[in-house]
Design a protein around this motif. Structure first.
Motif, PDB file in Angstrom:
ATOM      1  N   ASN A  84      28.655  35.275  32.289  1.00 19.48           N
ATOM      2  CA  ASN A  84      27.942  34.279  33.098  1.00 19.48           C
ATOM      3  C   ASN A  84      27.796  32.956  32.357  1.00 19.48           C
ATOM      4  OD1 ASN A  84      27.366  35.851  35.500  1.00 19.48           O
ATOM      5  ND2 ASN A  84      25.992  37.058  34.214  1.00 19.48           N
ATOM      6  N   GLU A  85      27.655  33.031  31.045  1.00 17.23           N
ATOM      7  CA  GLU A  85      27.608  31.816  30.237  1.00 17.23           C
ATOM      8  C   GLU A  85      29.002  31.207  30.112  1.00 17.23           C
ATOM      9  OE1 GLU A  85      24.540  32.389  26.748  1.00 17.23           O
ATOM     10  OE2 GLU A  85      25.600  34.278  27.102  1.00 17.23           O
ATOM     11  N   LEU A  86      29.990  32.068  29.920  1.00 19.55           N
ATOM     12  CA  LEU A  86      31.358  31.587  29.720  1.00 19.55           C
ATOM     13  C   LEU A  86      31.874  30.817  30.931  1.00 19.55           C
ATOM     14  CD1 LEU A  86      34.293  33.336  28.015  1.00 19.55           C
ATOM     15  CD2 LEU A  86      34.580  32.688  30.394  1.00 19.55           C
ATOM     16  N   ILE A  87      31.586  31.295  32.131  1.00 20.14           N
ATOM     17  CA  ILE A  87      32.146  30.631  33.319  1.00 20.14           C
ATOM     18  C   ILE A  87      31.486  29.287  33.602  1.00 20.14           C
ATOM     19  CG2 ILE A  87      32.984  32.731  34.412  1.00 20.14           C
ATOM     20  CD1 ILE A  87      30.502  32.824  36.119  1.00 20.14           C
ATOM     21  N   ASN A  88      30.391  28.997  32.915  1.00 20.48           N
ATOM     22  CA  ASN A  88      29.766  27.678  33.043  1.00 20.48           C
ATOM     23  C   ASN A  88      30.323  26.681  32.032  1.00 20.48           C
ATOM     24  OD1 ASN A  88      27.964  28.177  35.210  1.00 20.48           O
ATOM     25  ND2 ASN A  88      26.590  29.279  33.830  1.00 20.48           N
ATOM     26  N   ASP A  89      31.240  27.154  31.185  1.00 17.81           N
ATOM     27  CA  ASP A  89      31.896  26.280  30.207  1.00 17.81           C
ATOM     28  C   ASP A  89      32.946  25.458  30.959  1.00 17.81           C
ATOM     29  OD1 ASP A  89      33.613  25.182  28.239  1.00 17.81           O
ATOM     30  OD2 ASP A  89      33.077  26.771  26.829  1.00 17.81           O
ATOM     31  N   VAL A 118      39.887  39.184  31.696  1.00 15.27           N
ATOM     32  CA  VAL A 118      38.781  40.150  31.737  1.00 15.27           C
ATOM     33  C   VAL A 118      39.273  41.506  31.240  1.00 15.27           C
ATOM     34  CG1 VAL A 118      37.077  41.297  33.199  1.00 15.27           C
ATOM     35  CG2 VAL A 118      37.765  38.929  33.700  1.00 15.27           C
ATOM     36  N   VAL A 119      38.726  41.940  30.099  1.00 16.41           N
ATOM     37  CA  VAL A 119      39.086  43.248  29.529  1.00 16.41           C
ATOM     38  C   VAL A 119      37.785  43.964  29.191  1.00 16.41           C
ATOM     39  CG1 VAL A 119      40.592  44.468  27.920  1.00 16.41           C
ATOM     40  CG2 VAL A 119      41.055  42.080  28.467  1.00 16.41           C
ATOM     41  N   VAL A 143      32.565  41.380  37.108  1.00 23.22           N
ATOM     42  CA  VAL A 143      32.911  40.241  36.246  1.00 23.22           C
ATOM     43  C   VAL A 143      34.001  39.399  36.897  1.00 23.22           C
ATOM     44  CG1 VAL A 143      33.892  39.562  34.023  1.00 23.22           C
ATOM     45  CG2 VAL A 143      32.204  41.405  34.123  1.00 23.22           C
ATOM     46  N   ALA A 144      35.021  40.045  37.435  1.00 27.86           N
ATOM     47  CA  ALA A 144      36.105  39.319  38.096  1.00 27.86           C
ATOM     48  C   ALA A 144      35.573  38.505  39.277  1.00 27.86           C
ATOM     49  CB  ALA A 144      37.184  40.289  38.569  1.00 27.86           C
ATOM     50  N   PHE A 145      34.699  39.113  40.057  1.00 24.30           N
ATOM     51  CA  PHE A 145      34.144  38.409  41.217  1.00 24.30           C
ATOM     52  C   PHE A 145      33.374  37.162  40.793  1.00 24.30           C
ATOM     53  CE2 PHE A 145      30.792  37.620  44.361  1.00 24.30           C
ATOM     54  CZ  PHE A 145      31.570  37.467  45.503  1.00 24.30           C
ATOM     55  N   ASP A 146      32.561  37.281  39.766  1.00 21.37           N
ATOM     56  CA  ASP A 146      31.788  36.130  39.285  1.00 21.37           C
ATOM     57  C   ASP A 146      32.709  35.015  38.797  1.00 21.37           C
ATOM     58  OD1 ASP A 146      29.475  37.527  39.864  1.00 21.37           O
ATOM     59  OD2 ASP A 146      29.131  38.179  37.789  1.00 21.37           O
ATOM     60  N   CYS A 147      33.768  35.396  38.093  1.00 22.31           N
ATOM     61  CA  CYS A 147      34.714  34.396  37.573  1.00 22.31           C
ATOM     62  C   CYS A 147      35.470  33.715  38.716  1.00 22.31           C
ATOM     63  CB  CYS A 147      35.697  35.045  36.603  1.00 22.31           C
ATOM     64  SG  CYS A 147      34.948  35.668  35.081  1.00 22.31           S
ATOM     65  N   LEU A 148      35.901  34.500  39.696  1.00 20.40           N
ATOM     66  CA  LEU A 148      36.604  33.932  40.849  1.00 20.40           C
ATOM     67  C   LEU A 148      35.683  33.000  41.631  1.00 20.40           C
ATOM     68  CD1 LEU A 148      38.426  37.161  42.096  1.00 20.40           C
ATOM     69  CD2 LEU A 148      39.535  35.124  41.142  1.00 20.40           C
ATOM     70  N   LYS A 149      34.448  33.420  41.823  1.00 21.05           N
ATOM     71  CA  LYS A 149      33.485  32.619  42.573  1.00 21.05           C
ATOM     72  C   LYS A 149      33.230  31.285  41.885  1.00 21.05           C
ATOM     73  CE  LYS A 149      29.081  33.111  44.996  1.00 21.05           C
ATOM     74  NZ  LYS A 149      27.910  34.013  45.245  1.00 21.05           N
ATOM     75  N   ALA A 150      33.371  31.287  40.554  1.00 21.54           N
ATOM     76  CA  ALA A 150      33.188  30.051  39.791  1.00 21.54           C
ATOM     77  C   ALA A 150      34.431  29.170  39.824  1.00 21.54           C
ATOM     78  CB  ALA A 150      32.831  30.386  38.342  1.00 21.54           C
ATOM     79  N   GLY A 151      35.462  29.594  40.546  1.00 18.34           N
ATOM     80  CA  GLY A 151      36.676  28.791  40.680  1.00 18.34           C
ATOM     81  C   GLY A 151      37.644  28.917  39.526  1.00 18.34           C
ATOM     82  N   GLN A 158      36.307  47.140  47.530  1.00 20.75           N
ATOM     83  CA  GLN A 158      35.993  46.206  46.446  1.00 20.75           C
ATOM     84  C   GLN A 158      37.173  45.279  46.177  1.00 20.75           C
ATOM     85  OE1 GLN A 158      35.001  48.522  42.985  1.00 20.75           O
ATOM     86  NE2 GLN A 158      33.332  49.618  44.005  1.00 20.75           N
ATOM     87  N   GLY A 159      38.370  45.864  46.135  1.00 22.08           N
ATOM     88  CA  GLY A 159      39.562  45.068  45.877  1.00 22.08           C
ATOM     89  C   GLY A 159      39.753  43.988  46.917  1.00 22.08           C
ATOM     90  N   GLN A 160      39.507  44.323  48.181  1.00 24.84           N
ATOM     91  CA  GLN A 160      39.648  43.332  49.250  1.00 24.84           C
ATOM     92  C   GLN A 160      38.648  42.208  49.088  1.00 24.84           C
ATOM     93  OE1 GLN A 160      42.136  43.588  52.010  1.00 24.84           O
ATOM     94  NE2 GLN A 160      41.579  41.447  51.649  1.00 24.84           N
ATOM     95  N   THR A 161      37.440  42.524  48.635  1.00 29.02           N
ATOM     96  CA  THR A 161      36.426  41.497  48.373  1.00 29.02           C
ATOM     97  C   THR A 161      36.913  40.507  47.319  1.00 29.02           C
ATOM     98  OG1 THR A 161      34.594  42.981  48.944  1.00 29.02           O
ATOM     99  CG2 THR A 161      34.063  41.108  47.531  1.00 29.02           C
ATOM    100  N   LEU A 162      37.544  41.017  46.274  1.00 31.23           N
ATOM    101  CA  LEU A 162      38.044  40.166  45.195  1.00 31.23           C
ATOM    102  C   LEU A 162      39.208  39.299  45.678  1.00 31.23           C
ATOM    103  CD1 LEU A 162      37.932  42.827  42.350  1.00 31.23           C
ATOM    104  CD2 LEU A 162      36.429  40.843  42.578  1.00 31.23           C
ATOM    105  N   VAL A 163      40.123  39.897  46.427  1.00 35.56           N
ATOM    106  CA  VAL A 163      41.268  39.141  46.948  1.00 35.56           C
ATOM    107  C   VAL A 163      40.794  38.031  47.895  1.00 35.56           C
ATOM    108  CG1 VAL A 163      43.311  39.296  48.427  1.00 35.56           C
ATOM    109  CG2 VAL A 163      42.933  40.991  46.634  1.00 35.56           C
ATOM    110  N   ASN A 164      39.821  38.345  48.723  1.00 38.04           N
ATOM    111  CA  ASN A 164      39.287  37.339  49.650  1.00 38.04           C
ATOM    112  C   ASN A 164      38.669  36.169  48.902  1.00 38.04           C
ATOM    113  OD1 ASN A 164      40.057  38.973  51.763  1.00 38.04           O
ATOM    114  ND2 ASN A 164      38.019  39.757  52.189  1.00 38.04           N
TER     115      ASN A 164
END
Length: 348
Positions: free
Chosen positions: A53-58, A66-67, A76-84, A99-105
């Protein structure tokens, strides 16, 4: 940015991205403070954070690798994607198709690259086999495909690894993620489903890649974790997918494609064996039978995958293994396990 500095994060990802001239690793997120400090120092990563959450604000972070433990990957992937951010995650992309469809969307909404770590698609031997396979299917040089056998009984994938940093710190137990299995999976099958998806989604994905098609399951027997089989229907031929676990001191994974007039054998290298590619042997029958062998150059699928992720972002080209394609792996896996549960709903 890199999220996760554990064993696989270091050996299969961080080092590779640190060596790519067209990108800079500028930030690392890792919950374990001592590990975070040591890894950031080794790879000269200028900024480090406790959480993603801190990293994606950089503002300097444009893409995130993401590993993380499997249950954390989706969130984690969703948060990063949402941050653009452009996002690369290890496989599987999530624990369920929903879940996968949510991430792809979300990736589509943000107009960013979202890529899943099926590195076998970048193995030079696999690429060579795929190119030849496409050719012989198109020109019918070897006749029709009679049968395909895919086999993975694992073994030693690590190949005596060294050079990674480890500490005695534990991953915090308060971290919560997304479910690792659909809610229709009985409790007695939860670990089995999760383990199968985590390990053998590689083979499902590779079969789909080679034949440019998602098969339909005809039969499964997943009762014994150490030896399982699925029969997959590709319309014009069937494929046996044999999976299990062993303590071999080598890696036991291969695909054999049988034609009317020959066959193609693809023997996969251990995942963490650097600079080793799949060995491809092609047999062609006729008056003068031929045997062709491709053993590749000294390249590594994980490194080629990292280079491709960066190159595709810079060029705007769609990845060879986007999240949208990986949905089919989840879909097929769920179909197979629904079949297993219908046949044997009360596993002891």
């Amino acid at each position: 940015g890199i999220v996760g500095a554990g064993f696989m994060g270091q050996l299969a990802h961080i080092k590779n991205y640190a060596e790519i001239s067209t990108c800079n690793v500028v930030a690392l997120a890792e919950f374990r403070p001592e590990l975070r400090k040591q890894v950031a120092s080794r790879y000269q990563i200028p900024r480090s954070y406790e959480s993603h959450n801190e990293l994606i604000n950089d503002p300097e972070v444009e893409a995130v690798i993401v590993v993380t433990p499997r249950q954390l990957t989706g969130q984690v992937a969703f948060d990063c994607l949402k941050a653009g951010k452009h996002v690369f995650t290890e496989k599987p992309m999530a624990g369920t198709l929903k879940q996968g469809q949510t991430l792809v969307n979300e990736a589509k909404k943000q107009k960013v690259q979202y890529v899943i770590g099926y590195m076998k698609r970048y193995d030079e031997g696999v690429v060579e086999a795929k190119n030849y396979l496409d050719k012989v299917i198109e020109d019918s040089e070897l006749g029709s495909i009679l049968f395909v056998r895919a086999h993975c009984f694992m073994g030693d994938s690590f190949c005596n690894p060294s050079g990674y940093i480890s500490t005695k710190e534990e991953v915090p137990d308060y971290l919560e993620g997304w479910p690792t299995h659909p809610d229709w999976v009985p409790k007695s099958y939860e670990l089995d489903f999760t383990g199968y998806l985590n390990t053998y989604s590689h083979d499902i994905n590779l079969l789909r890649f080679l034949f440019s098609k998602t098969p339909k399951p005809e039969y499964v027997n997943f009762t014994n974790m150490d030896g399982r089989i699925a029969v997959l229907n590709f319309d014009n031929f069937i494929c046996s997918l044999e999976t299990g676990r062993s303590d071999y001191h080598y890696w036991d994974e291969h695909i054999q494609i049988y034609f009317k007039k020959g066959h193609i054998s693809i023997k996969l290298s251990p995942p963490l064996l650097r600079n080793s590619v799949a060995k491809v042997v092609i047999y062609i029958s006729g008056e003068k039978p031929q045997k062709k062998t491709f053993s590749g150059n000294f390249t590594w699928a994980f490194k080629r995958q990292a280079e491709a992720f960066v190159k595709d972002i810079l060029s705007g080209k769609e990845s060879k293994n986007p999240g949208s394609d990986s949905l089919e792996d989840l879909r097929l896996c769920e179909e197979m396990w629904k079949m297993q549960i219908r046949q044997n709903p009360n596993k002891e």
